[in-house]
Design a protein around this motif. Sequence first.
Motif, short mmCIF file in Angstrom:
data_model
loop_
_atom_site.label_atom_id
_atom_site.label_comp_id
_atom_site.label_asym_id
_atom_site.label_seq_id
_atom_site.Cartn_x
_atom_site.Cartn_y
_atom_site.Cartn_z
N ILE A 256 71.01 56.54 81.91
CA ILE A 256 70.98 55.54 82.98
C ILE A 256 71.30 54.20 82.34
O ILE A 256 70.55 53.72 81.49
N ASP B 279 75.24 58.59 83.72
CA ASP B 279 74.89 59.41 84.89
C ASP B 279 74.41 58.56 86.06
O ASP B 279 74.42 59.01 87.20
N ASP B 280 73.97 57.33 85.77
CA ASP B 280 73.54 56.41 86.81
C ASP B 280 73.70 55.00 86.27
O ASP B 280 73.81 54.79 85.06
N TYR B 281 73.71 54.03 87.18
CA TYR B 281 73.94 52.64 86.80
C TYR B 281 73.02 51.78 87.63
O TYR B 281 73.02 51.83 88.86
N VAL B 282 72.18 50.97 86.96
CA VAL B 282 71.21 50.12 87.64
C VAL B 282 71.48 48.68 87.27
O VAL B 282 71.66 48.35 86.10
N TYR C 113 66.12 44.70 88.85
CA TYR C 113 65.98 45.96 89.56
C TYR C 113 64.52 46.18 89.96
O TYR C 113 63.61 45.54 89.42
N GLU D 167 62.05 51.86 92.03
CA GLU D 167 63.32 52.56 92.21
C GLU D 167 63.82 53.14 90.90
O GLU D 167 64.32 54.27 90.85
N LEU D 168 63.68 52.38 89.81
CA LEU D 168 64.14 52.87 88.52
C LEU D 168 63.37 54.12 88.11
O LEU D 168 63.96 55.09 87.62
N ARG E 45 64.72 57.00 89.95
CA ARG E 45 66.02 57.43 89.40
C ARG E 45 65.82 58.24 88.12
O ARG E 45 66.53 59.22 87.88
N SER F 230 64.70 61.60 89.16
CA SER F 230 65.81 62.32 89.79
C SER F 230 66.73 62.93 88.74
O SER F 230 67.15 64.09 88.86
N GLN F 231 67.04 62.16 87.70
CA GLN F 231 67.89 62.69 86.63
C GLN F 231 67.19 63.82 85.87
O GLN F 231 67.82 64.82 85.52
#
Length: 229
Positions: A83, A103-106, A110, A114-115, A118, A121-122
Amino acid sequence: MSDMQPSVLVVEDEPAQAEMLTYNLESEGFRVIRAADGSEALLLVEEEAPDLILLDWMLPGTSGIEVCRRIKLRPASRLTPVIMISARSEELDKVRGLETGADDYVTKPYSVIELMARVKSQLRRSRPATVGERLVFEDILLDSEAHKVFRGERELKLGPIEFRLLSTFMEKPGRVWSREQLLDRVWGRDIYVDTRTVDVHIGRLRKALGRHGGSDAIRTVRGSGYALG
């Protein structure tokens, strides 16, 4: 969170940000490894094999983008979720980060909540047992939240080591795990255990899986290690 504590590598050169991320990740039950620059991060990816990487874009020396590129080029780490965290909010920057392999971008600033969502989720994709998911392989069901294993209608009694071994196998059926990789994943890097101990616990797991007449499902790969299926 499962007792198979997942590890997160935090790559952040700002001490306050690193402390904040560490505090929140540890509060969620993660084991945190920290790196302050790209070179240290690449070394720790190789030595610690983290389950997930939180990677800041702006780092001294090797940039986060280059670190991500190298992580994804290495066979041993290419499937590790990354991430990327960045103050760059332009769409082109996000696209560049994702195209490099993130795989994700924050974007900073932030939401910590939410982080953390994420991150989970990963991990749900890469190590589902660590976030309480049920795993199924043929007629074997592993409920990591309830810490139970069923084969058909029968519950199997497994010790904690055998449970973690089976979780590891069921997260990636067909993957061949060496004894050293199983030691790292199941026992942890901080504990010295002879590789022959792996064989002993594999034997116990096989016995438990085959107790009611079914196959033990675990395959020995000569010269390499073990695999499920």
